[in-house]
Design a protein around this motif. Structure first.
Motif, short mmCIF file in Angstrom:
data_model
loop_
_atom_site.label_atom_id
_atom_site.label_comp_id
_atom_site.label_asym_id
_atom_site.label_seq_id
_atom_site.Cartn_x
_atom_site.Cartn_y
_atom_site.Cartn_z
N GLU A 326 -22.07 2.62 33.75
CA GLU A 326 -21.56 3.10 32.47
C GLU A 326 -20.04 3.20 32.48
OE1 GLU A 326 -22.09 6.80 29.31
OE2 GLU A 326 -22.65 7.10 31.41
N LEU A 327 -19.48 3.74 33.54
CA LEU A 327 -18.03 3.86 33.65
C LEU A 327 -17.36 2.49 33.60
CD1 LEU A 327 -17.75 6.62 36.42
CD2 LEU A 327 -17.52 6.91 33.94
N LEU A 328 -17.94 1.51 34.27
CA LEU A 328 -17.39 0.15 34.26
C LEU A 328 -17.41 -0.45 32.86
CD1 LEU A 328 -19.00 -1.18 37.57
CD2 LEU A 328 -16.54 -0.93 37.13
N GLU A 329 -18.41 -0.08 32.05
CA GLU A 329 -18.53 -0.62 30.71
C GLU A 329 -17.58 0.06 29.72
OE1 GLU A 329 -22.62 -0.07 29.78
OE2 GLU A 329 -23.33 -1.67 31.12
N LYS A 330 -17.26 1.34 29.96
CA LYS A 330 -16.56 2.12 28.94
C LYS A 330 -15.11 2.45 29.28
CE LYS A 330 -20.83 4.20 27.19
NZ LYS A 330 -21.63 5.44 27.01
N ILE A 331 -14.81 2.78 30.51
CA ILE A 331 -13.47 3.25 30.86
C ILE A 331 -12.38 2.22 30.56
CG2 ILE A 331 -11.98 4.02 32.75
CD1 ILE A 331 -13.99 6.11 31.70
N PRO A 332 -12.62 0.91 30.71
CA PRO A 332 -11.55 -0.05 30.39
C PRO A 332 -11.02 0.08 28.96
CG PRO A 332 -13.22 -1.13 31.70
CD PRO A 332 -13.77 0.23 31.38
N TYR A 356 -19.86 15.02 39.48
CA TYR A 356 -18.80 15.02 38.49
C TYR A 356 -17.46 14.66 39.14
CZ TYR A 356 -15.56 16.09 34.82
OH TYR A 356 -14.55 15.96 33.89
N LYS A 357 -17.20 15.22 40.31
CA LYS A 357 -15.95 14.92 41.02
C LYS A 357 -15.84 13.42 41.29
CE LYS A 357 -13.51 16.04 45.33
NZ LYS A 357 -13.60 16.79 46.62
N TRP A 358 -16.92 12.82 41.72
CA TRP A 358 -16.93 11.38 41.99
C TRP A 358 -16.68 10.60 40.69
CZ3 TRP A 358 -19.84 7.44 39.95
CH2 TRP A 358 -19.68 6.19 40.56
N ALA A 359 -17.34 11.01 39.60
CA ALA A 359 -17.18 10.31 38.32
C ALA A 359 -15.73 10.37 37.85
CB ALA A 359 -18.10 10.91 37.27
N ARG A 360 -15.12 11.54 38.01
CA ARG A 360 -13.72 11.70 37.60
C ARG A 360 -12.82 10.75 38.41
NH1 ARG A 360 -9.35 11.42 36.28
NH2 ARG A 360 -7.76 13.03 35.89
N GLN A 361 -13.03 10.66 39.72
CA GLN A 361 -12.21 9.81 40.58
C GLN A 361 -12.48 8.33 40.32
OE1 GLN A 361 -13.45 11.42 44.37
NE2 GLN A 361 -11.81 12.95 44.41
N ARG A 362 -13.76 7.99 40.18
CA ARG A 362 -14.11 6.58 39.99
C ARG A 362 -13.61 6.08 38.63
NH1 ARG A 362 -13.76 2.07 40.88
NH2 ARG A 362 -15.44 0.52 40.79
N ALA A 363 -13.67 6.92 37.63
CA ALA A 363 -13.17 6.53 36.31
C ALA A 363 -11.68 6.24 36.37
CB ALA A 363 -13.47 7.62 35.29
N GLN A 364 -10.93 7.07 37.10
CA GLN A 364 -9.49 6.84 37.24
C GLN A 364 -9.22 5.52 37.95
OE1 GLN A 364 -6.94 8.44 35.90
NE2 GLN A 364 -5.55 6.97 36.84
N ILE A 366 -11.13 2.86 37.95
CA ILE A 366 -11.45 1.77 37.02
C ILE A 366 -10.33 1.60 36.01
CG2 ILE A 366 -13.03 1.03 35.19
CD1 ILE A 366 -15.26 2.50 36.80
N PHE A 367 -9.79 2.71 35.51
CA PHE A 367 -8.67 2.65 34.58
C PHE A 367 -7.48 1.94 35.22
CE2 PHE A 367 -4.65 4.28 32.98
CZ PHE A 367 -4.81 4.15 31.60
N GLU A 368 -7.13 2.33 36.44
CA GLU A 368 -5.96 1.73 37.11
C GLU A 368 -6.18 0.25 37.37
OE1 GLU A 368 -5.44 4.21 40.52
OE2 GLU A 368 -4.60 5.89 39.38
N GLU A 369 -7.39 -0.12 37.78
CA GLU A 369 -7.68 -1.53 38.05
C GLU A 369 -7.56 -2.35 36.76
OE1 GLU A 369 -11.60 -1.21 39.60
OE2 GLU A 369 -10.96 -0.31 41.51
N THR A 370 -8.09 -1.81 35.66
CA THR A 370 -8.04 -2.52 34.38
C THR A 370 -6.60 -2.61 33.88
OG1 THR A 370 -10.23 -1.62 33.85
CG2 THR A 370 -8.96 -2.60 32.05
N ARG A 371 -5.86 -1.54 34.02
CA ARG A 371 -4.47 -1.52 33.55
C ARG A 371 -3.64 -2.53 34.34
NH1 ARG A 371 0.29 1.91 34.36
NH2 ARG A 371 1.35 2.22 32.35
N LYS A 372 -3.87 -2.63 35.63
CA LYS A 372 -3.13 -3.59 36.46
C LYS A 372 -3.45 -5.02 36.01
CE LYS A 372 -2.85 -2.56 40.74
NZ LYS A 372 -3.17 -2.34 42.18
N GLN A 373 -4.73 -5.29 35.75
CA GLN A 373 -5.12 -6.61 35.29
C GLN A 373 -4.50 -6.95 33.93
OE1 GLN A 373 -9.38 -6.47 35.25
NE2 GLN A 373 -9.55 -6.28 37.49
N THR A 374 -4.43 -5.93 33.06
CA THR A 374 -3.85 -6.14 31.73
C THR A 374 -2.37 -6.44 31.81
OG1 THR A 374 -5.50 -4.62 30.77
CG2 THR A 374 -3.52 -5.09 29.47
N LEU A 375 -1.66 -5.73 32.70
CA LEU A 375 -0.23 -5.91 32.81
C LEU A 375 0.13 -7.24 33.46
CD1 LEU A 375 0.84 -2.31 33.90
CD2 LEU A 375 1.18 -3.38 31.68
#
Length: 376
Positions: A326-332, A356-364, A366-375
């Motif tokens: 779910e995080l992979l589908e939505k966080i980007p 929850y702690k894991w979800a918070r870290q994993r979501a971050q 995924i965000f950073e990976e997607t942002r790097k790819q976008t840039l």
């Protein structure tokens, strides 16, 4: 680095934030459970998980007398300021059993309830507090004390929401939901008066807060308008009775540079264009079980309605593999703004601290990976 306040403004503006915007809400009593599971005991959940949003709460109720009828066997039954009597678990989150409501007729409204919908009630206390209006049994602070609380909260540089019931939610609290659902059709003029009277008081409290130096970054109104498959009332009824209230609220907020966020459970796709039209900028929680989804929201409304939610509580309660998918589908989606990570309601008992702690870290991540790819 952005401050949390800047980060949420960026998300609402559909701009790329410096990191994943995130916030959430724990059921009362859950943090104590998480402390037993390993969460540090000397830190708030907001600090521990680096949440970007914090809240103060507006009491725009009739301020009926709060009366505790019983408190035993872990349960409490009491009459609330908002005009209902409820039984619930004492001190922790749980199911609410609504027993009674103060307004039982149009005569009750005009003789008992409406006269109490005034800003300067006999108590003389503030109508803004850091403690939730929900089950607010203790006395409210003075306006001076409320301002001191606001100053401490605002200095944290988080995005400050003032949370208040919407006119629909506030009305069924003192006049039962089943009765209100019938009377919006049978007695629309009376219902309109209840909605408008509440809106008057809400705006008066907001103005008093501004006069006292308490300006929120946003107003957040819980206003459940949907079942899992459809709206509670028709769009035409919403247009006739509630839209004028939201337009008044929105005009006030725009005049003072305050953002407009709304909460509604249920399947409310048909309502979203109307919410956009009245100036709502972000919707919480996009309930997954009601077929609400951030990716579908972006298809229908690419840059006009932000999402503040949509992480499935079922997956937080379930397997880590399903949660990661779910995080992979939505966080980007957050990389382009318009998405603030939050559960699709609030975090209930049963969700483990490590999950929850894991979800918070994993979501971050995924965000950073997607942002790097976008840039690149």
């Amino acid at each position: 680095m952005m401050t949390s306040r800047e980060r949420i403004h960026a998300a609402l503006n559909f701009e790329c934030p410096d990191r994943l915007p995130v916030s959430d809400a724990l059921w009362d009593g859950l943090q104590e459970v998480w402390i037993n599971e390993g969460m540090p005991a000397d830190v708030s959940a907001a600090d521990h998980f680096d949440w970007d949003i914090t809240s103060m709460f507006i009491d725009a109720s009739p301020r009926f007398e709060t009366i505790i009828h019983s408190r035993k066997d872990g349960m409490i039954t009491f009459e609330d300021r908002a005009g209902y009597t409820v039984t619930k678990t004492d001190g922790i989150g749980g199911t609410l059993d609504f027993i009674d409501h103060k307004t039982k007729s149009e005569e009750d409204w005009y003789q008992k309830t409406k006269p109490k919908m005034i800003l300067n009630d006999p108590s003389g206390t503030a109508r803004i507090d850091s403690a939730s209006y929900f089950c607010h049994i203790d006395e409210y602070p003075t306006w001076e004390e409320a301002k001191e609380k606001y100053d401490r909260i605002y200095a944290q540089d988080r995005f400050v929401l003032f949370t208040a019931y919407g006119p629909w939610e506030a009305t069924w609290r003192h006049y039962a939901m089943d009765e209100l659902l019938m009377d919006v059709l049978e007695e629309p003029e009376w219902c309109a008066d209840m909605f408008n009277t509440y809106t008057d008081l809400l705006l008066e409290v907001l103005q008093r807060g501004l006069d006292e130096g308490m300006k929120p970054d946003g107003l957040y109104i819980p206003e459940d308008m949907g079942f899992k498959t459809s709206l509670l009332i028709s769009p035409n009824t919403w247009d006739a009775l509630l839209k004028p209230c939201y337009k008044r609220i929105s005009a006030f907020l725009q005049q003072h540079g305050i953002r407009f966020l709304m909460h509604s459970d249920g399947c409310i796709w048909d309502l979203i264009p109307r919410l956009i039209d009245v100036g709502v900028e972000a919707l919480n929680p996009l309930e997954c079980a009601a077929s609400m989804d951030i990716n579908e929201l972006r298809k229908r409304h690419p840059d006009t309605m932000a999402c503040y939610g949509n992480i499935s509580v079922s997956n937080l309660l379930g397997s880590r593999n399903d949660l990661e998918q779910e995080l992979l589908e939505k966080i980007p989606q957050a990389v382009n703004g318009g998405f603030i990570m939050h559960s699709d309601h609030s975090i209930p008992f049963g969700v483990k601290y490590e999950q929850y702690k894991w979800a918070r870290q994993r979501a971050q991540e995924i965000f950073e990976e997607t942002r790097k790819q976008t840039l690149t």
